[in-house]
Design a protein around this motif. Structure first.
Motif, PDB file in Angstrom:
ATOM      1  N   GLU A  37     -74.492 -20.006 -14.446  1.00 30.71           N
ATOM      2  CA  GLU A  37     -74.079 -19.708 -13.086  1.00 30.71           C
ATOM      3  C   GLU A  37     -74.383 -18.242 -12.814  1.00 30.71           C
ATOM      4  OE1 GLU A  37     -69.454 -18.497 -13.118  1.00 30.71           O
ATOM      5  OE2 GLU A  37     -69.809 -20.619 -13.581  1.00 30.71           O
ATOM      6  N   ALA A  38     -74.284 -17.840 -11.557  1.00 33.24           N
ATOM      7  CA  ALA A  38     -74.564 -16.459 -11.179  1.00 33.24           C
ATOM      8  C   ALA A  38     -73.633 -16.056 -10.054  1.00 33.24           C
ATOM      9  CB  ALA A  38     -76.018 -16.305 -10.741  1.00 33.24           C
ATOM     10  N   THR A  39     -73.454 -14.753  -9.910  1.00 30.91           N
ATOM     11  CA  THR A  39     -72.554 -14.233  -8.891  1.00 30.91           C
ATOM     12  C   THR A  39     -73.237 -13.125  -8.115  1.00 30.91           C
ATOM     13  OG1 THR A  39     -70.590 -14.741 -10.208  1.00 30.91           O
ATOM     14  CG2 THR A  39     -70.343 -13.092  -8.479  1.00 30.91           C
ATOM     15  N   VAL A  40     -73.149 -13.216  -6.786  1.00 30.74           N
ATOM     16  CA  VAL A  40     -73.721 -12.199  -5.920  1.00 30.74           C
ATOM     17  C   VAL A  40     -72.661 -11.747  -4.925  1.00 30.74           C
ATOM     18  CG1 VAL A  40     -74.660 -13.926  -4.313  1.00 30.74           C
ATOM     19  CG2 VAL A  40     -75.627 -11.629  -4.352  1.00 30.74           C
ATOM     20  N   VAL A  41     -72.623 -10.447  -4.669  1.00 31.16           N
ATOM     21  CA  VAL A  41     -71.737  -9.882  -3.664  1.00 31.16           C
ATOM     22  C   VAL A  41     -72.587  -9.552  -2.441  1.00 31.16           C
ATOM     23  CG1 VAL A  41     -70.072  -8.066  -3.125  1.00 31.16           C
ATOM     24  CG2 VAL A  41     -70.260  -8.930  -5.464  1.00 31.16           C
ATOM     25  N   LEU A  42     -72.235 -10.118  -1.299  1.00 30.07           N
ATOM     26  CA  LEU A  42     -73.050 -10.004  -0.092  1.00 30.07           C
ATOM     27  C   LEU A  42     -72.628  -8.813   0.766  1.00 30.07           C
ATOM     28  CD1 LEU A  42     -73.164 -13.761   0.964  1.00 30.07           C
ATOM     29  CD2 LEU A  42     -74.793 -12.503  -0.459  1.00 30.07           C
ATOM     30  N   THR A  43     -73.560  -8.396   1.598  1.00 36.68           N
ATOM     31  CA  THR A  43     -73.303  -7.320   2.547  1.00 36.68           C
ATOM     32  C   THR A  43     -73.700  -7.781   3.932  1.00 36.68           C
ATOM     33  OG1 THR A  43     -73.693  -4.967   2.996  1.00 36.68           O
ATOM     34  CG2 THR A  43     -75.593  -6.264   2.276  1.00 36.68           C
ATOM     35  N   GLY A  44     -73.257  -7.041   4.937  1.00 39.20           N
ATOM     36  CA  GLY A  44     -73.660  -7.314   6.307  1.00 39.20           C
ATOM     37  C   GLY A  44     -74.758  -6.360   6.730  1.00 39.20           C
ATOM     38  N   GLY A  45     -74.807  -6.061   8.021  1.00 41.20           N
ATOM     39  CA  GLY A  45     -75.816  -5.156   8.519  1.00 41.20           C
ATOM     40  C   GLY A  45     -77.136  -5.856   8.795  1.00 41.20           C
ATOM     41  N   GLY A 161     -75.488  -2.365   2.119  1.00 36.57           N
ATOM     42  CA  GLY A 161     -76.200  -1.705   3.192  1.00 36.57           C
ATOM     43  C   GLY A 161     -75.801  -0.243   3.208  1.00 36.57           C
ATOM     44  N   LEU A 162     -76.346   0.489   4.144  1.00 41.83           N
ATOM     45  CA  LEU A 162     -76.112   1.931   4.214  1.00 41.83           C
ATOM     46  C   LEU A 162     -76.058   2.353   5.671  1.00 41.83           C
ATOM     47  CD1 LEU A 162     -76.163   4.683   2.555  1.00 41.83           C
ATOM     48  CD2 LEU A 162     -78.610   4.714   3.049  1.00 41.83           C
ATOM     49  N   GLY A 163     -75.003   3.081   6.040  1.00 34.52           N
ATOM     50  CA  GLY A 163     -74.917   3.589   7.399  1.00 34.52           C
ATOM     51  C   GLY A 163     -75.602   4.936   7.527  1.00 34.52           C
ATOM     52  N   PRO A 164     -75.904   5.354   8.739  1.00 34.57           N
ATOM     53  CA  PRO A 164     -76.486   6.688   8.942  1.00 34.57           C
ATOM     54  C   PRO A 164     -75.612   7.815   8.400  1.00 34.57           C
ATOM     55  CG  PRO A 164     -76.702   5.363  10.926  1.00 34.57           C
ATOM     56  CD  PRO A 164     -75.804   4.604   9.995  1.00 34.57           C
ATOM     57  N   ASP A 165     -74.297   7.560   8.313  1.00 33.23           N
ATOM     58  CA  ASP A 165     -73.373   8.548   7.743  1.00 33.23           C
ATOM     59  C   ASP A 165     -73.224   8.374   6.238  1.00 33.23           C
ATOM     60  OD1 ASP A 165     -72.013   6.152   7.638  1.00 33.23           O
ATOM     61  OD2 ASP A 165     -70.195   6.875   8.620  1.00 33.23           O
ATOM     62  N   TRP A 213     -77.772  -3.096  -5.596  1.00 31.27           N
ATOM     63  CA  TRP A 213     -78.983  -2.927  -4.791  1.00 31.27           C
ATOM     64  C   TRP A 213     -78.585  -2.350  -3.447  1.00 31.27           C
ATOM     65  CZ3 TRP A 213     -81.937  -8.273  -5.273  1.00 31.27           C
ATOM     66  CH2 TRP A 213     -82.152  -8.564  -6.631  1.00 31.27           C
ATOM     67  N   LEU A 214     -79.035  -1.133  -3.163  1.00 31.43           N
ATOM     68  CA  LEU A 214     -78.793  -0.500  -1.875  1.00 31.43           C
ATOM     69  C   LEU A 214     -80.029  -0.694  -1.014  1.00 31.43           C
ATOM     70  CD1 LEU A 214     -77.531   1.869  -4.185  1.00 31.43           C
ATOM     71  CD2 LEU A 214     -76.322   2.260  -2.037  1.00 31.43           C
ATOM     72  N   VAL A 215     -79.852  -1.347   0.129  1.00 34.18           N
ATOM     73  CA  VAL A 215     -80.978  -1.726   0.981  1.00 34.18           C
ATOM     74  C   VAL A 215     -80.861  -0.966   2.294  1.00 34.18           C
ATOM     75  CG1 VAL A 215     -82.254  -3.660   1.953  1.00 34.18           C
ATOM     76  CG2 VAL A 215     -80.822  -4.022  -0.069  1.00 34.18           C
ATOM     77  N   ALA A 216     -81.913  -0.190   2.626  1.00 33.86           N
ATOM     78  CA  ALA A 216     -81.852   0.652   3.822  1.00 33.86           C
ATOM     79  C   ALA A 216     -83.191   0.660   4.540  1.00 33.86           C
ATOM     80  CB  ALA A 216     -81.448   2.073   3.452  1.00 33.86           C
ATOM     81  N   ALA A 217     -83.122   0.619   5.865  1.00 35.35           N
ATOM     82  CA  ALA A 217     -84.332   0.655   6.684  1.00 35.35           C
ATOM     83  C   ALA A 217     -84.069   1.490   7.930  1.00 35.35           C
ATOM     84  CB  ALA A 217     -84.763  -0.758   7.086  1.00 35.35           C
ATOM     85  N   GLY A 218     -85.095   2.198   8.392  1.00 35.44           N
ATOM     86  CA  GLY A 218     -85.004   2.931   9.641  1.00 35.44           C
ATOM     87  C   GLY A 218     -84.857   4.428   9.455  1.00 35.44           C
ATOM     88  N   SER A 219     -85.404   5.170  10.401  1.00 33.44           N
ATOM     89  CA  SER A 219     -85.382   6.626  10.320  1.00 33.44           C
ATOM     90  C   SER A 219     -83.971   7.196  10.427  1.00 33.44           C
ATOM     91  CB  SER A 219     -86.274   7.217  11.409  1.00 33.44           C
ATOM     92  OG  SER A 219     -85.847   6.787  12.695  1.00 33.44           O
ATOM     93  N   ASP A 220     -83.045   6.454  11.049  1.00 32.09           N
ATOM     94  CA  ASP A 220     -81.670   6.946  11.157  1.00 32.09           C
ATOM     95  C   ASP A 220     -80.957   6.958   9.810  1.00 32.09           C
ATOM     96  OD1 ASP A 220     -81.681   4.124  11.123  1.00 32.09           O
ATOM     97  OD2 ASP A 220     -79.743   4.022  12.141  1.00 32.09           O
ATOM     98  N   LYS A 221     -81.525   6.313   8.807  1.00 27.81           N
ATOM     99  CA  LYS A 221     -80.926   6.307   7.464  1.00 27.81           C
ATOM    100  C   LYS A 221     -81.557   7.356   6.537  1.00 27.81           C
ATOM    101  CE  LYS A 221     -78.847   2.578   8.902  1.00 27.81           C
ATOM    102  NZ  LYS A 221     -79.107   1.251   8.326  1.00 27.81           N
TER     103      LYS A 221
END
Length: 270
Positions: A37-45, A161-165, A213-221
């Protein structure tokens, strides 16, 4: 930046979501091959949900035994169960409603209309984590009675995910949540980003994951990514404090990586 931190650069948002989805499918297959079995922790964004949508659209998803994947969340907004703001609802629409999951393995945080206040919902999620950890402990071959029972289950992959802050989950700069060390789950009462009330894993709980895993996209990040990779204080830059036990992956597009020094980008994951 420690040796287990790697950066993977992608040319666009779309490629980032697609390749992260492919990486997740592969990782879940590898873990299931080893452990059943496997376990994943999900994020929004935007990127997190686009990744889940890409998993649902991938033919390779059929290779995963989704009935033996445990799903948790890094955080969620304390709103009604049917609110479009809920990470759990967004994940269901993007992926979970399209695969053969075991409902008992889907661990969503309680919504605001579940008959609990924010503090109760926070305690409830901590108790659910502890119960899962105990079940894993008792099912393992090497447990010794009830001695040394863990309070957290094993997280194979934890997506952030990662916020601009530079906030991660619902741990915001300078606020109480990012400073919390003695609780598995924290209640957020005054999020600077609406809605104000949230439930979030604490940083120690996040860092218990085998891989982050930190996933980020966009110039604001771009500024947040650069500060985190440069080793800023986790209180001012929460993303800087995320460290998986075995691996920490930064999965970014070109815009989000624009301010990262070349010497750090040399640590690209292959």
């Amino acid at each position: 930046m420690s040796g287990n931190v790697r950066i993977t650069l992608h040319p666009s948002f779309e490629v980032l979501a697609a390749t992260t989805a492919a990486r997740l499918i592969t990782r879940l297959l590898d873990v299931q091959s080893e452990r059943g079995e496997a376990t994943v922790v999900l994020t929004g964004g935007s990127v997190g949900i686009a990744t889940l949508r890409a998993v649902a659209e991938s033919p390779a998803r059929l290779a995963v035994d989704w009935a033996k994947v445990n799903f948790w969340w890094g955080d969620d907004r304390f709103v009604a169960h049917d609110s479009p703001d809920r990470n759990a609802r967004q994940a269901a629409e993007a992926l979970l409603d399209h695969i053969d999951v075991d409902p008992a393995r889907v661990h969503a945080m309680k919504p605001s209309d579940a008959g609990m206040d924010l503090e109760q919902a926070t305690a409830d999620y901590a108790a659910e984590l502890a119960a899962a950890a105990l079940a894993e402990h008792l099912a393992s071959d090497d447990h010794d009675g009830d001695a040394g029972v863990p309070t957290l289950p094993r997280f194979d992959v934890l997506l952030l995910g990662l916020g601009p802050d530079a906030h991660i989950a619902s741990l915001f700069p300078e606020m109480a949540g990012i400073r919390t060390k003695d609780a598995a789950v924290v209640a957020v009462t005054s999020s600077p980003k609406p809605p104000p009330e949230r439930v979030s894993l604490s940083l120690p709980t996040i860092n218990s994951a085998q891989e982050i895993w930190l996933v980020a996209a966009g110039s604001d990040k771009a500024g947040a990514v650069a500060l985190a990779l440069a080793g800023a204080s986790e209180v001012q830059v929460p993303a800087a404090g995320a460290r998986g036990r075995n691996k920490t992956l930064w999965l970014v597009d070109g815009d989000a990586a624009a301010k990262v020094p070349g010497k750090l980008m040399a640590r690209q994951d292959n």
